[in-house]
Design an enzyme around this catalytic site. Structure first.
Site, PDB file in Angstrom:
ATOM      1  N   ASP A 113       0.772  -1.244   0.000  1.00  0.00           N
ATOM      2  CA  ASP A 113       0.000   0.000   0.000  1.00  0.00           C
ATOM      3  C   ASP A 113       0.811   1.307   0.000  1.00  0.00           C
ATOM      4  O   ASP A 113       0.635   2.145  -0.871  1.00  0.00           O
ATOM      5  CB  ASP A 113      -1.042   0.005   1.148  1.00  0.00           C
ATOM      6  N   HIS A 356       3.389 -14.280   1.692  1.00  0.00           N
ATOM      7  CA  HIS A 356       4.835 -14.112   1.662  1.00  0.00           C
ATOM      8  C   HIS A 356       5.396 -15.399   2.270  1.00  0.00           C
ATOM      9  O   HIS A 356       4.970 -15.784   3.363  1.00  0.00           O
ATOM     10  CB  HIS A 356       5.271 -12.962   2.581  1.00  0.00           C
ATOM     11  N   GLU A 359      11.029 -15.864   2.397  1.00  0.00           N
ATOM     12  CA  GLU A 359      11.846 -14.650   2.243  1.00  0.00           C
ATOM     13  C   GLU A 359      12.936 -14.713   3.321  1.00  0.00           C
ATOM     14  O   GLU A 359      12.973 -13.918   4.245  1.00  0.00           O
ATOM     15  CB  GLU A 359      10.976 -13.395   2.425  1.00  0.00           C
ATOM     16  N   HIS A 384       7.754 -13.655  -2.929  1.00  0.00           N
ATOM     17  CA  HIS A 384       9.198 -13.901  -2.886  1.00  0.00           C
ATOM     18  C   HIS A 384       9.554 -15.367  -3.185  1.00  0.00           C
ATOM     19  O   HIS A 384      10.147 -15.656  -4.208  1.00  0.00           O
ATOM     20  CB  HIS A 384       9.827 -13.470  -1.555  1.00  0.00           C
TER      21      HIS A 384
END
Ligand SMILES: *[C@@H]1O[C@H](CO)[C@@H](O)[C@H](O)[C@H]1NC(C)=O
Ligand SMILES: *[C@@H]1O[C@H](CO)[C@@H](O)[C@H](O)[C@H]1NC(C)=O
Ligand SMILES: *[C@@H]1O[C@H](CO)[C@@H](O)[C@H](O)[C@H]1NC(C)=O
Ligand SMILES: *[C@@H]1O[C@H](CO)[C@@H](O)[C@H](O)[C@H]1NC(C)=O
Ligand SMILES: *[C@@H]1O[C@H](CO)[C@@H](O)[C@H](O)[C@H]1NC(C)=O
Ligand SMILES: *[C@@H]1O[C@H](CO)[C@@H](O)[C@H](O)[C@H]1NC(C)=O
Ligand SMILES: [Zn+2]
Length: 516
Positions: A113, A356, A359, A384
């Site tokens: 965002d 996610h 990572e 990722h």
């Protein structure tokens, strides 16, 4: 025939040697050609058949790429192999980069965002608006708030007294210098990243403090609206037509203290995107992936999963699903949250996930196993997936299920997972044709913009000389294919993209040949 005896034997011997030599030469070349062909077919985009025009464009592009790589080898200075903060100027001089900027890239599927609009806009526009105050926390972080009249002084443990920025600037000696200092508070950019960010803890600490600092600016309702509009403008200028934003939907406030709820924020995203699309031909829109922090405990995340289900029910075309954000290495694992994340399926409700996962550099740890749980929880895409190549079983299964990785090269480099992007694990994924898209995570925090810088790193560094126009075309098409647009929307998006692609290819094919 004839001749002195002995000659024919010698001649035939020579002939045999020559044939042997020739044959083995042929077989080496043939074998190499075959291997090269096989690998070319395997790699990302390798199955695409280019049109005549695309072949011409590809020749132009690859000639430029080759020239840049050869030059970089000569002077041993290759932008993808050096830190982005130091490579940025070099990248901006690259012809390949200028082509990538013009290329229609499709969609940005992994962006957050408030990391998507150049921070200079916050400094030059937002902090110059009336009623903007700042204070300084005991730890030295800046905090902002729009209010009228000036709000009461916070508790000393929280922040200093509120200072009206307009008044403060008037009394200041050097405003340029002050504004530059603000900008430095809003991005990770520095001249000596290796020195200033000696390890992952240090860089993550500043990364998180940036979002803390800008929070009071971007969550002021008038700024919130303008931020969305301006951010879409920046991506549109970079030839991106659609975005899926990881959005935390934190409270947005008005000058008089009124606070808006999450539905208001979703509606505002929808309104602004609609307004933007009306003014920008070809723009497709945005969708949100509601996200919460992996710092919170399970009972909190149970609530936010329920919020995600509620928002998706209320705004089915706007809210695509749910994700957990923040540093994986120090946050809760997906497994910790299993009770929360199983709520939708146990209630028979579909809540797509966009986790996610992976990572991390810490192989074999509980964090690294997030990749397993992302797969088991049917994540639609994986953010990722940096550690994926270390998990052959997950790799195989997620490939079977066509779960793409969202690769964000600059983010991984700046946050210190890998320093030379030629060594990014996505090089393996790219070479094997694993489904992936390229995105930019929080480009504004890294001093990048839109998607082009990350495309440059992926095309030049991760893909190496093997990556060509096919690779780029596949990446762009993947971004639409793996988006959460409905099938009818996808068709329309693909058509718009194709029109732009055809024009881009024609322009590229018309470029004069480089003299080599
Ligand atoms: C900030 O940008 C908006 C447009 O987004 C513009 O209307 C406004 O005048 C600008 N304000 C300042 C202080 O530059
Ligand atoms: C203000 O600061 C900037 C940047 O540090 C500097 O270039 C400039 O000369 C300074 N201006 C004045 C009037 O001191
Ligand atoms: C952040 O802003 C403060 C206040 O302007 C300034 O003193 C400080 O030097 C800035 N930080 C950086 C890293 O420039
Ligand atoms: C506060 O400001 C907003 C936006 O200007 C306005 O819509 C709202 O009615 C105001 N609320 C109060 C209580 O004054
Ligand atoms: C979760 O965290 C909140 C706030 O930090 C706390 O009030 C609550 O008791 C915690 N719940 C559990 C189950 O630990
Ligand atoms: C994931 O998908 C499989 C196969 O469709 C299904 O059996 C399973 O229940 C799903 N799990 C979750 C957590 O959605
Ligand atoms: Zn991210």
């Amino acid at each position: 025939m004839g001749g002195p005896s002995g000659w024919p034997a010698l001649i035939s011997l020579l002939l045999v040697v020559a044939i042997l030599f020739f044959c083995s030469a042929i077989s080496i070349d043939e074998a190499r050609t075959q291997l090269l062909m096989r690998e070319k077919m395997l790699q990302l985009g390798g199955q695409l058949v280019l049109t005549e025009q695309e072949e011409l464009a590809n020749e132009r592009l690859m000639a430029l790429k080759k020239a840049e790589v050869v030059q970089a080898m000569k002077i041993q200075n290759f932008p993808p192999s050096i830190h982005f903060f130091q490579a940025k100027n070099l990248i901006e001089k690259s012809e390949v980069f200028s082509i990538l900027k013009k290329m229609p890239k499709g969609a940005a599927l992994h962006v957050h965002d408030f990391g998507i609009l150049s921070m200079n806009w916050l400094v030059k526009n937002v902090t110059y608006r009336p009623h903007c105050h700042f204070c300084i926390t005991p730890k030295g972080a800046l905090k902002f708030k729009f209010a009228y009249p000036t709000p009461p002084t916070p508790m000393p443990a929280e922040c200093s007294e509120w200072v009206l920025l307009e008044k403060y600037r008037k009394e200041m000696q050097n405003v340029t210098e002050f504004d530059y200092g603000l900008l430095r508070n809003f991005t990770l950019m520095t001249e000596n990243p290796e020195v200033d960010y000696a390890n992952q803890n240090i860089v993550w600490s500043k990364f998180q403090s940036i979002f803390f600092t800008i929070s009071g600016l971007v969550h002021y309702a008038p700024v919130f609206r303008d931020y969305i509009f301006q951010a879409l403008e920046e991506f549109y200028q970079d030839n991106v037509l659609y975005l899926e934003l990881r959005a935390m939907l934190l409270p947005v406030y008005e000058l008089n203290g009124t606070i808006h709820n999450q539905e208001w924020s979703v509606r505002t995203y929808r309104e602004v995107a609609y307004m933007f699309a009306k003014k920008h031909p070809g723009f497709i829109g945005i969708k949100l992936i509601y996200s919460d922090r992996r710092l919170k405990n399970v009972s909190f995340i149970m609530k936010s999963v329920q919020t995600a289900m509620m928002l998706r029910a209320t705004f089915p075309r706007m809210v695509a699903g749910f994700d957990l954000v923040g540093r994986e290495d120090t946050g809760h694992t997906l497994y910790d949250y299993r009770k929360a994340l199983m709520i939708p399926i146990l209630q028979g409700i579909k809540l797509p996930y966009f986790f996610h996962a992976g990572e991390t550099d810490w192989q074999g740890t509980s964090i690294d196993r997030n990749l397993l749980d992302a797969l088991i929880l049917n994540s639609t895409r994986i953010g990722h997936g940096f550690a994926l190549t270390k998990h052959p079983a997950v790799w195989a299964d997620s490939w079977k299920k066509n779960i793409p990785m969202e690769v964000c090269p600059i983010s991984n480099q700046v946050l210190k997972l890998v320093s030379d992007l030629r060594n990014h694990p996505a090089a393996v994924l790219m070479a094997t044709g694993y489904p992936m898209v390229v995105s930019s995570d929080d480009p504004a925090v890294f001093g990048a913009k839109g998607l082009s810088y990350d495309f440059y790193e992926a095309f030049m560094g991760i893909g190496g000389m093997a990556a060509d126009l096919r690779t780029l075309k596949q990446l762009a098409m993947n971004s639409i294919k793996f988006s959460t647009l409905l099938d009818t929307e996808k068709k329309a998006a693909m058509k718009t993209w194709e029109e732009r692609w055809t024009k881009f290819v024609a322009d590229l094919a018309r470029r004069p040949k480089e003299s080599e």
